[in-house]
Design a protein around this motif. Structure first.
Motif, short mmCIF file in Angstrom:
data_model
loop_
_atom_site.label_atom_id
_atom_site.label_comp_id
_atom_site.label_asym_id
_atom_site.label_seq_id
_atom_site.Cartn_x
_atom_site.Cartn_y
_atom_site.Cartn_z
N LEU A 117 28.27 28.84 19.95
CA LEU A 117 28.19 29.66 18.75
C LEU A 117 27.79 31.06 19.17
O LEU A 117 26.75 31.26 19.80
N ILE A 118 28.63 32.03 18.81
CA ILE A 118 28.36 33.43 19.12
C ILE A 118 28.18 34.16 17.81
O ILE A 118 29.10 34.19 16.97
N ILE A 119 27.00 34.71 17.60
CA ILE A 119 26.67 35.45 16.38
C ILE A 119 26.75 36.94 16.69
O ILE A 119 26.11 37.41 17.63
N ILE A 120 27.55 37.67 15.90
CA ILE A 120 27.84 39.07 16.18
C ILE A 120 27.34 39.93 15.02
O ILE A 120 27.61 39.63 13.86
N ILE A 121 26.62 41.00 15.36
CA ILE A 121 26.17 41.98 14.37
C ILE A 121 26.70 43.34 14.79
O ILE A 121 26.37 43.85 15.87
N THR A 122 27.55 43.93 13.95
CA THR A 122 28.08 45.27 14.22
C THR A 122 27.98 46.11 12.96
O THR A 122 27.70 45.60 11.87
N ALA A 123 28.26 47.40 13.11
CA ALA A 123 28.45 48.25 11.94
C ALA A 123 29.69 47.76 11.20
O ALA A 123 30.52 47.03 11.75
N ASP A 124 29.82 48.15 9.93
CA ASP A 124 30.91 47.66 9.10
C ASP A 124 32.18 48.50 9.32
O ASP A 124 32.71 49.10 8.38
N HIS A 125 32.65 48.51 10.57
CA HIS A 125 33.87 49.23 10.93
C HIS A 125 34.88 48.23 11.48
O HIS A 125 34.59 47.51 12.45
N LEU A 126 36.05 48.21 10.89
CA LEU A 126 37.06 47.22 11.27
C LEU A 126 37.42 47.31 12.74
O LEU A 126 37.50 46.28 13.44
N GLU A 127 37.65 48.52 13.24
CA GLU A 127 38.10 48.68 14.63
C GLU A 127 37.05 48.15 15.61
O GLU A 127 37.38 47.49 16.60
N GLN A 128 35.78 48.45 15.35
CA GLN A 128 34.73 47.97 16.24
C GLN A 128 34.66 46.45 16.22
O GLN A 128 34.55 45.81 17.28
N LYS A 129 34.72 45.86 15.05
CA LYS A 129 34.65 44.41 14.95
C LYS A 129 35.82 43.76 15.70
O LYS A 129 35.63 42.77 16.43
N VAL A 130 37.02 44.30 15.51
CA VAL A 130 38.20 43.74 16.18
C VAL A 130 38.07 43.86 17.69
O VAL A 130 38.36 42.91 18.43
N ASP A 131 37.63 45.02 18.17
CA ASP A 131 37.47 45.22 19.62
C ASP A 131 36.47 44.22 20.19
O ASP A 131 36.71 43.62 21.26
N TRP A 132 35.35 44.06 19.52
CA TRP A 132 34.34 43.13 20.01
C TRP A 132 34.86 41.70 20.00
O TRP A 132 34.68 40.95 20.97
N ILE A 133 35.49 41.29 18.92
CA ILE A 133 35.98 39.91 18.83
C ILE A 133 37.01 39.63 19.90
O ILE A 133 36.97 38.58 20.58
#
Length: 286
Positions: free
Chosen positions: A50-66
């Protein structure tokens, strides 16, 4: 889906800031915990399930991290990421393995509060939400709920309330302190005891129906941020960490507010535990 026994296995929390830190504090005594502050410094291989991710609410950042994380994990792993304005589908459309994704929203301090919002949709792996729900209740001291629509209901309710508050201040119907007092001294008293629907049951729904029928057409439908708020952001008034937000803070005042909030969070947790949400729990307590 593989029934991952996460109590015996490990969890990774990825993200920085006080929310991510408090999530790690919530989980550290329940699981073997790994911690990374960003997706930039990840190990080449991630064994956690289980990987829990906390990022700013920016689509590009979330996609890059995922996408970076999915290159390093096995296919049975789950990725649980915070979602506010962004929908789960918007992320799933841009990543390699959409079935691995869940939305998972917390509230600070995560190691004290009961809130946990689990977000899934039709593309989410079958049973993933139930597994996280079970972990949250058994090991994380949470009172979780599952949203099947693929977006955050907490974010929408909060945004609706803030939009109306902004409207009242922008048009000089109320000042900031009056809005805060209205929230704290009315809803602040009953919400720790009951949600809005149960409170309306307690008081009588008919009266609320009459009020909403008359009032709803007059509520704000603004689609832009108000000028006073844009000006506040433009001058760098970003809250207590910067000594100014909606209010101004003197030397050491922000630290005192942080200490008081931590104390209050523990005290309100104890009160809420004495008055549980469900009928079954209430019967056991009474």
């Amino acid at each position: 889906m593989k029934d991952i026994q996460l109590k015996q296995h490990s969890v990774m929390v990825i993200g920085e800031g006080k929310l991510a830190d408090s999530i790690a504090a919530c989980l550290q005594e329940k699981h073997a915990l790994s911690r990374c502050t960003s997706a930039v410094n990840l190990p080449l291989s991630i064994a956690e399930e289980l990987i829990i991710i906390i990022t700013a609410d920016h689509l590009e950042q979330k996609v890059d991290w995922i996408n970076g994380i999915q290159e390093r994990i096995h296919r049975d792993a789950l990725l649980a990421i915070n979602l506010e304005a962004i929908s789960l589908q918007a992320l799933q459309e841009k990543v390699s393995y959409p079935e691995q994704l869940l939305g998972l929203n917390w509230v600070y301090p995560a190691d004290t509060t009961f809130f946990l919002e689990i977000i899934r949709n039709k593309s989410t792996r079958e049973g993933a939400d139930l597994l996280v729900h079970r972990l949250a209740k058994q090991f994380w001291n949470k009172d979780p709920y599952v949203v099947h629509a693929g977006f955050s209901i907490r974010a929408r309710m909060f945004a609706a309330m803030v939009r109306e508050a902004f409207y009242l201040v922008e048009h000089q119907y109320a000042d900031i302190q009056s809005v805060d007092r209205a929230c704290r001294n009315d809803a602040g008293f009953y919400l720790p005891f009951a949600g809005n629907f149960r409170y309306m049951d307690l008081m009588g729904p008919y009266a609320y129906g009459v009020v909403m029928k008359e009032l709803n057409p007059e509520l704000s439908q603004e689609r832009q941020l108000p000028n006073f708020f844009q000006q506040l952001l433009a001058k760098g008034a970003l809250g207590m960490a910067h000594d100014e937000g909606f209010y101004s803070y003197g030397d050491g005042e922000a630290a005192r507010w942080k200490t008081l909030f931590a104390k209050f969070s523990k005290e309100i947790q104890e009160i809420i535990q004495r008055y549980p949400f469900t009928r079954e729990d209430l019967t056991e307590k009474s």
